[in-house]
Design a protein around this motif. Structure first.
Motif, PDB file in Angstrom:
ATOM      1  N   THR A 186     -18.899   8.324   1.254  1.00 30.20           N
ATOM      2  CA  THR A 186     -17.928   7.590   2.077  1.00 30.20           C
ATOM      3  C   THR A 186     -16.893   8.585   2.587  1.00 30.20           C
ATOM      4  OG1 THR A 186     -16.545   7.102   0.146  1.00 30.20           O
ATOM      5  CG2 THR A 186     -18.178   5.433   0.788  1.00 30.20           C
ATOM      6  N   ALA A 187     -16.238   8.227   3.669  1.00 24.74           N
ATOM      7  CA  ALA A 187     -15.210   9.109   4.227  1.00 24.74           C
ATOM      8  C   ALA A 187     -13.952   9.053   3.372  1.00 24.74           C
ATOM      9  CB  ALA A 187     -14.889   8.686   5.659  1.00 24.74           C
ATOM     10  N   HIS A 188     -13.423  10.202   3.015  1.00 29.97           N
ATOM     11  CA  HIS A 188     -12.131  10.259   2.337  1.00 29.97           C
ATOM     12  C   HIS A 188     -11.581  11.677   2.395  1.00 29.97           C
ATOM     13  CE1 HIS A 188     -14.867  11.325  -1.100  1.00 29.97           C
ATOM     14  NE2 HIS A 188     -13.924  12.218  -1.287  1.00 29.97           N
ATOM     15  N   PRO A 189     -10.268  11.834   2.252  1.00 28.50           N
ATOM     16  CA  PRO A 189      -9.670  13.171   2.313  1.00 28.50           C
ATOM     17  C   PRO A 189     -10.147  14.039   1.148  1.00 28.50           C
ATOM     18  CG  PRO A 189      -7.996  11.466   2.536  1.00 28.50           C
ATOM     19  CD  PRO A 189      -9.257  10.780   2.094  1.00 28.50           C
ATOM     20  N   LEU A 190     -10.146  15.333   1.365  1.00 26.28           N
ATOM     21  CA  LEU A 190     -10.454  16.307   0.319  1.00 26.28           C
ATOM     22  C   LEU A 190      -9.197  17.130   0.058  1.00 26.28           C
ATOM     23  CD1 LEU A 190     -13.971  17.487   1.558  1.00 26.28           C
ATOM     24  CD2 LEU A 190     -13.452  15.799  -0.208  1.00 26.28           C
ATOM     25  N   HIS A 191      -8.821  17.254  -1.200  1.00 30.11           N
ATOM     26  CA  HIS A 191      -7.553  17.902  -1.527  1.00 30.11           C
ATOM     27  C   HIS A 191      -7.704  19.231  -2.255  1.00 30.11           C
ATOM     28  CE1 HIS A 191      -5.626  14.278  -0.159  1.00 30.11           C
ATOM     29  NE2 HIS A 191      -6.249  13.546  -1.064  1.00 30.11           N
ATOM     30  N   ALA A 192      -8.700  19.374  -3.108  1.00 28.24           N
ATOM     31  CA  ALA A 192      -8.931  20.625  -3.849  1.00 28.24           C
ATOM     32  C   ALA A 192      -7.660  21.103  -4.545  1.00 28.24           C
ATOM     33  CB  ALA A 192      -9.475  21.698  -2.916  1.00 28.24           C
ATOM     34  N   LYS A 193      -7.023  20.208  -5.273  1.00 29.09           N
ATOM     35  CA  LYS A 193      -5.777  20.564  -5.941  1.00 29.09           C
ATOM     36  C   LYS A 193      -6.011  21.672  -6.966  1.00 29.09           C
ATOM     37  CE  LYS A 193      -3.656  16.026  -5.347  1.00 29.09           C
ATOM     38  NZ  LYS A 193      -3.115  14.813  -6.009  1.00 29.09           N
ATOM     39  N   GLY A 194      -5.189  22.697  -6.886  1.00 30.08           N
ATOM     40  CA  GLY A 194      -5.303  23.816  -7.810  1.00 30.08           C
ATOM     41  C   GLY A 194      -6.124  24.969  -7.288  1.00 30.08           C
ATOM     42  N   PRO A 228     -13.477  19.172  17.266  1.00 31.33           N
ATOM     43  CA  PRO A 228     -12.198  19.193  17.990  1.00 31.33           C
ATOM     44  C   PRO A 228     -11.044  19.716  17.129  1.00 31.33           C
ATOM     45  CG  PRO A 228     -13.384  17.158  18.427  1.00 31.33           C
ATOM     46  CD  PRO A 228     -14.142  17.861  17.341  1.00 31.33           C
ATOM     47  N   TYR A 229     -10.129  20.374  17.775  1.00 30.86           N
ATOM     48  CA  TYR A 229      -9.030  21.033  17.095  1.00 30.86           C
ATOM     49  C   TYR A 229      -8.236  20.121  16.154  1.00 30.86           C
ATOM     50  CZ  TYR A 229      -4.692  23.680  16.450  1.00 30.86           C
ATOM     51  OH  TYR A 229      -3.603  24.320  15.910  1.00 30.86           O
ATOM     52  N   PRO A 230      -7.992  18.849  16.498  1.00 34.04           N
ATOM     53  CA  PRO A 230      -7.260  17.999  15.549  1.00 34.04           C
ATOM     54  C   PRO A 230      -7.932  17.896  14.183  1.00 34.04           C
ATOM     55  CG  PRO A 230      -7.268  16.972  17.706  1.00 34.04           C
ATOM     56  CD  PRO A 230      -8.202  18.159  17.801  1.00 34.04           C
ATOM     57  N   TRP A 231      -9.241  18.071  14.130  1.00 32.34           N
ATOM     58  CA  TRP A 231      -9.924  18.033  12.829  1.00 32.34           C
ATOM     59  C   TRP A 231      -9.474  19.201  11.946  1.00 32.34           C
ATOM     60  CZ3 TRP A 231     -15.756  16.962  14.300  1.00 32.34           C
ATOM     61  CH2 TRP A 231     -15.851  15.685  14.885  1.00 32.34           C
ATOM     62  N   ALA A 232      -9.313  20.370  12.545  1.00 35.72           N
ATOM     63  CA  ALA A 232      -8.856  21.524  11.766  1.00 35.72           C
ATOM     64  C   ALA A 232      -7.444  21.291  11.242  1.00 35.72           C
ATOM     65  CB  ALA A 232      -8.909  22.796  12.622  1.00 35.72           C
ATOM     66  N   ARG A 233      -6.589  20.738  12.101  1.00 38.47           N
ATOM     67  CA  ARG A 233      -5.224  20.422  11.649  1.00 38.47           C
ATOM     68  C   ARG A 233      -5.258  19.452  10.482  1.00 38.47           C
ATOM     69  NH1 ARG A 233      -3.410  19.559  17.247  1.00 38.47           N
ATOM     70  NH2 ARG A 233      -3.275  17.351  16.672  1.00 38.47           N
ATOM     71  N   SER A 234      -6.113  18.437  10.570  1.00 36.58           N
ATOM     72  CA  SER A 234      -6.183  17.428   9.523  1.00 36.58           C
ATOM     73  C   SER A 234      -6.718  18.011   8.224  1.00 36.58           C
ATOM     74  CB  SER A 234      -7.070  16.265   9.986  1.00 36.58           C
ATOM     75  OG  SER A 234      -7.160  15.279   8.975  1.00 36.58           O
ATOM     76  N   LEU A 235      -7.802  18.798   8.295  1.00 32.27           N
ATOM     77  CA  LEU A 235      -8.361  19.367   7.069  1.00 32.27           C
ATOM     78  C   LEU A 235      -7.362  20.310   6.412  1.00 32.27           C
ATOM     79  CD1 LEU A 235     -10.728  19.668   5.117  1.00 32.27           C
ATOM     80  CD2 LEU A 235     -11.563  21.560   6.542  1.00 32.27           C
ATOM     81  N   ALA A 236      -6.670  21.110   7.211  1.00 34.06           N
ATOM     82  CA  ALA A 236      -5.676  22.023   6.644  1.00 34.06           C
ATOM     83  C   ALA A 236      -4.552  21.259   5.952  1.00 34.06           C
ATOM     84  CB  ALA A 236      -5.108  22.921   7.744  1.00 34.06           C
ATOM     85  N   ALA A 237      -4.204  20.095   6.489  1.00 27.49           N
ATOM     86  CA  ALA A 237      -3.163  19.278   5.861  1.00 27.49           C
ATOM     87  C   ALA A 237      -3.655  18.622   4.580  1.00 27.49           C
ATOM     88  CB  ALA A 237      -2.678  18.214   6.840  1.00 27.49           C
ATOM     89  N   GLN A 238      -4.928  18.282   4.533  1.00 24.23           N
ATOM     90  CA  GLN A 238      -5.492  17.642   3.339  1.00 24.23           C
ATOM     91  C   GLN A 238      -5.600  18.612   2.166  1.00 24.23           C
ATOM     92  OE1 GLN A 238      -9.268  15.640   4.234  1.00 24.23           O
ATOM     93  NE2 GLN A 238      -8.495  15.219   6.289  1.00 24.23           N
ATOM     94  N   LEU A 239      -6.184  19.785   2.407  1.00 23.07           N
ATOM     95  CA  LEU A 239      -6.410  20.749   1.338  1.00 23.07           C
ATOM     96  C   LEU A 239      -5.073  21.288   0.841  1.00 23.07           C
ATOM     97  CD1 LEU A 239      -9.441  22.655   2.900  1.00 23.07           C
ATOM     98  CD2 LEU A 239      -9.517  21.050   0.969  1.00 23.07           C
ATOM     99  N   SER A 240      -4.862  21.218  -0.452  1.00 23.42           N
ATOM    100  CA  SER A 240      -3.537  21.509  -1.006  1.00 23.42           C
ATOM    101  C   SER A 240      -3.105  22.955  -0.811  1.00 23.42           C
ATOM    102  CB  SER A 240      -3.526  21.174  -2.506  1.00 23.42           C
ATOM    103  OG  SER A 240      -4.458  21.987  -3.210  1.00 23.42           O
ATOM    104  N   SER A 241      -4.057  23.875  -0.663  1.00 21.35           N
ATOM    105  CA  SER A 241      -3.691  25.291  -0.581  1.00 21.35           C
ATOM    106  C   SER A 241      -4.102  25.925   0.738  1.00 21.35           C
ATOM    107  CB  SER A 241      -4.344  26.064  -1.733  1.00 21.35           C
ATOM    108  OG  SER A 241      -5.762  25.959  -1.660  1.00 21.35           O
ATOM    109  N   ALA A 242      -4.333  25.115   1.770  1.00 25.90           N
ATOM    110  CA  ALA A 242      -4.884  25.641   3.020  1.00 25.90           C
ATOM    111  C   ALA A 242      -3.811  26.150   3.969  1.00 25.90           C
ATOM    112  CB  ALA A 242      -5.720  24.580   3.714  1.00 25.90           C
ATOM    113  N   THR A 243      -4.191  27.161   4.741  1.00 28.32           N
ATOM    114  CA  THR A 243      -3.396  27.660   5.860  1.00 28.32           C
ATOM    115  C   THR A 243      -4.223  27.488   7.129  1.00 28.32           C
ATOM    116  OG1 THR A 243      -2.235  29.317   4.525  1.00 28.32           O
ATOM    117  CG2 THR A 243      -2.336  29.699   6.902  1.00 28.32           C
ATOM    118  N   LEU A 244      -3.610  26.948   8.183  1.00 29.19           N
ATOM    119  CA  LEU A 244      -4.306  26.762   9.454  1.00 29.19           C
ATOM    120  C   LEU A 244      -4.126  27.993  10.330  1.00 29.19           C
ATOM    121  CD1 LEU A 244      -5.838  25.004  11.521  1.00 29.19           C
ATOM    122  CD2 LEU A 244      -3.614  24.091  12.250  1.00 29.19           C
ATOM    123  N   LEU A 245      -5.254  28.524  10.808  1.00 31.16           N
ATOM    124  CA  LEU A 245      -5.268  29.636  11.748  1.00 31.16           C
ATOM    125  C   LEU A 245      -5.829  29.105  13.062  1.00 31.16           C
ATOM    126  CD1 LEU A 245      -5.063  32.703  12.412  1.00 31.16           C
ATOM    127  CD2 LEU A 245      -7.367  32.948  11.445  1.00 31.16           C
TER     128      LEU A 245
END
Length: 514
Positions: free
Chosen positions: A435-443, A459-476
Motif C-alpha cells: 500500500t502507499a505510505h511514507p518512508l521515514h528510515a528513522k536513524g 516529476p520533481y515534486p516527488w523528489a521534494r516529497s521523498l526528501a521530506a519523508q526520509l528523516s536523514s535526507a538532503t535534496l539535491l
C-alpha cells in the motif's frame, strides 16, 4: 558518466504501452514481510541465517574484469528454508585503487525490470568516475523476476508485437473490449509462464534480498546508487534497515506516499512538461515537423498526427505498421533524454511523410525489442512488480472514462493513452501486497535524494516529497531536462554526489545545480 541508456523509468504497462506511467510506488511490508521495526535492529532470525551466512562462489564472466555469482534467497520470506529458493544473479568489478577500499557500491538502473547486472557490465563499471571505482567494488544484482534472476515471462515475441499495437485510445465499445481482452491475455500469460514467482517479486522482497547480499559480501553497511524505480527500492531498504544504511544516492525519485492513480496522473503531467520543453526547442528551428509558430500549435499538430494514425497507420519498411500506439510510445521514449530530440525531430518528419521506421525504432528502444524481434524481460517484470506493490489505479473501464478529463488536463497529447495504460493491473492474477505510505528510515545515515526540475518520468515534486519523508535526507536539485541527473553533464551534480560517495558528506541543504 552517463546513466541515461539504462535508467528507464518506472513504467506503467499498458496495451500499447506502458507508456509511462509507473504503477509502482508505494511500498508496504507486504503480506509476507514483517514491519520495518522488526528488521532494523534485531539479530537475523535463525531460519534466515543460512542465507545471510552463505559464501558466494565467484567465477569470471562478462570479460576478465568481472566476476559473477548466484545469491540464494528464499522465494517466500515467511517460509524460508523450505527448499523453495531463488537464485539471484550478482556481478562485481573489484575496486581498482589507489586508496583505501570503502566497500561495495550496489547499483540499480530502475525499471522496475531493468537488468542491474547488464547495467554494471555495459556501463557503470567503466562509466562511473575513476575515483569512485578506485574505492568501491562495483556490484549489481538483478532483482527477483528480472533478467538473470528467474525472469518473469508472459508472452511470445509475436504475441508481444500484437500487444504493443493494441489501440490504447478506445473510442468505441468494441475497442474497449479488445483492450481489456489484451490486458487479460497478458495477465494469463504471466500466470501460466511465471506462476511460481509471480506473487514474490515485490519491492519489499527485493529490498530484503539486498540485505542478504550485503551480508554475503561482508559489508556492515549498504552503499547504493539507485535511479528512477531504483530510488523506491533504495528507500524501501532504508526504511526496513535504517541502521544498515551507508551512503545512498536516490536519483530521479519516486514518492512512495502516492496512490497508483495519482502516480500515473503526475507522470502524465511530467511527460507534458517534457514535451513542452521539446516543442519550445523545436519551433525555434527551421524545418520543425510540428511547425514554427508556437508550443500550442506544435501540440495540436502532434495530436492531429496521432489521430490520423489511429485510422491510417503508415508503413515502416517491415511487417509492422506504425499506428497510434507505437507512434505515441516512440515520442514518449524520446522524452527521457533531450539528447534524443534531434532523432525525434527526424523521425516525426519522416513519419508525417509516410515513413514510420524512425518512430518505430524509438518505440522498440523503449520496449527493449531487439532487431531480431525478441523482447527483453523488462516489459514483463515491470507490471509484475508494479501490480504487486500497489492496488490498481483503476478497476474498470468506467473508472478510466471518469478520470479522462483529469488526465487530458494533465496532458492534452498523452493523457488519454496514459489513463488507459493504468488499467492493466485491474486484471492481474496476483493480489497486491503493498500500500502507499511514507518512508521515514528513522536513524539512517545521511541519504542524498536527487531531483530534476523537468524530469518526465519522475516529476520533481516527488523528489521534494521523498526528501521530506526520509528523516536523514538532503535534496539535491538539477535545474534541467531529462530523466535523472547524475552523470548527465552537470559538474555541480556530479561533484556533489562523488564527494558524498567518497566522504559520506552530503551536499549543503537546498543545493541547486544547472
Amino acid at each position: 558518466m552517463d546513466t541515461r541508456p539504462s535508467s528507464r523509468p518506472l513504467r506503467t504497462f499498458g496495451a500499447a504501452v506502458t507508456a509511462a506511467a509507473l504503477l509502482s510506488s508505494g511500498c508496504s511490508a507486504g503480506a509476507s514481510s514483517p514491519p520495518a521495526a522488526s528488521l532494523s535492529k534485531k539479530a537475523v532470525p535463525a531460519a534466515l541465517k543460512p542465507y545471510y551466512e552463505q559464501t558466494l562462489s565467484w567465477r569470471p564472466c562478462g570479460g576478465a574484469e568481472f566476476e559473477c555469482a548466484t545469491l540464494k534467497a528464499p522465494l517466500d520470506y515467511a517460509r524460508p528454508g523450505t527448499g523453495r529458493d531463488l537464485g539471484l544473479a550478482v556481478s562485481r568489478k573489484k575496486a581498482t585503487g589507489p586508496g583505501r577500499r570503502i566497500g561495495s557500491l550496489l547499483v540499480n538502473p530502475g525499471g522496475p525490470g531493468g537488468s542491474a547486472v547488464g547495467y554494471l557490465q555495459s556501463f557503470a563499471a567503466v562509466g562511473y568516475p575513476a575515483r569512485v571505482r578506485a574505492r568501491y567494488d562495483m556490484v549489481a544484482m538483478d532483482p527477483r523476476g528480472v533478467a538473470g534472476s528467474e525472469p518473469v515471462t508472459c508472452l511470445s515475441d509475436k504475441q508481444m508485437d500484437a500487444f504493443t499495437q493494441t489501440d490504447q485510445t478506445p473510442d468505441a465499445p468494441g475497442e474497449t473490449d479488445r483492450l481489456v481482452a489484451a490486458y487479460k491475455k497478458f495477465a494469463r500469460g504471466c500466470a501460466d509462464r511465471s506462476g511460481r514467482i509471480l506473487g514474490h517479486v515485490s519491492t519489499v522482497e527485493a529490498a530484503r534480498d539486498m540485505d542478504v547480499l550485503r551480508a554475503a559480501l561482508g559489508d556492515r553497511k549498504l552503499h547504493y546508487v539507485g535511479a528512477s524505480y531504483g530510488t523506491f527500492l533504495g528507500a524501501t531498504y532504508a526504511d526496513l534497515y535504517p541502521h544498515r544504511v551507508g551512503r545512498l544516492v536516490l536519483d530521479g525519485a519516486l514518492d512512495p506516499a502516492l496512490s497508483s492513480r495519482r502516480i500515473n496522473r503526475d507522470q502524465t503531467a511530467g511527460f507534458e512538461t517534457a514535451f513542452t520543453a521539446f516543442a519550445k526547442d523545436c519551433v525555434r528551428r527551421t524545418g520543425c515537423p510540428l511547425g514554427t509558430r508556437s508550443v500550442a500549435d506544435a501540440r495540436d499538430r502532434l495530436a492531429a498526427f496521432f489521430t490520423r494514425l489511429d485510422s491510417h497507420p503508415v508503413r515502416t519498411g517491415e511487417s509492422r505498421a506504425l499506428g497510434e500506439p507505437l507512434a505515441t510510445m516512440g515520442v514518449i521514449s524520446a522524452m527521457y533524454d533531450e539528447a534524443a530530440w534531434p532523432q525525434l525531430r527526424t523521425a516525426l518528419r519522416s513519419a508525417m511523410r509516410g515513413q514510420g521506421g524512425g518512430l518505430l525504432s524509438l518505440a522498440d528502444l523503449y520496449y527493449e525489442r531487439d532487431t531480431d524481434g525478441s523482447y527483453a524481460n523488462l516489459m514483463y517484470a515491470n507490471p509484475a512488480v508494479n501490480c504487486l506493490d500497489l492496488p490498481p489505479a483503476f478497476r474498470t473501464p468506467a473508472e478510466v472514462r471518469k478520470s479522462l478529463p483529469a488526465f487530458k488536463k494533465a496532458s492534452p497529447v498523452f493523457g488519454e493513452t496514459l489513463a488507459w495504460a493504468a488499467l492493466n493491473c485491474a486484471y492481474w492474477p496476483v493480489r497486491p501486497t503493498g500500500t502507499a505510505h511514507p518512508l521515514h528510515a528513522k536513524g539512517a545515515a545521511p541519504i542524498v535524494v536527487v531531483g530534476t526540475t523537468r524530469d518526465p518520468a519522475t516529476p520533481y515534486p516527488w523528489a521534494r516529497s521523498l526528501a521530506a519523508q526520509l528523516s536523514s535526507a538532503t535534496l539535491l536539485t538539477y535545474d534541467g531536462d531529462g530523466h535523472t541527473a547524475y552523470g548527465r553533464g552537470s559538474r555541480c551534480i556530479d561533484d556533489a554526489i562523488n564527494t558524498y560517495l567518497l566522504t559520506g558528506r552530503p551536499p549543503a541543504p537546498r543545493t541547486r545545480c544547472r
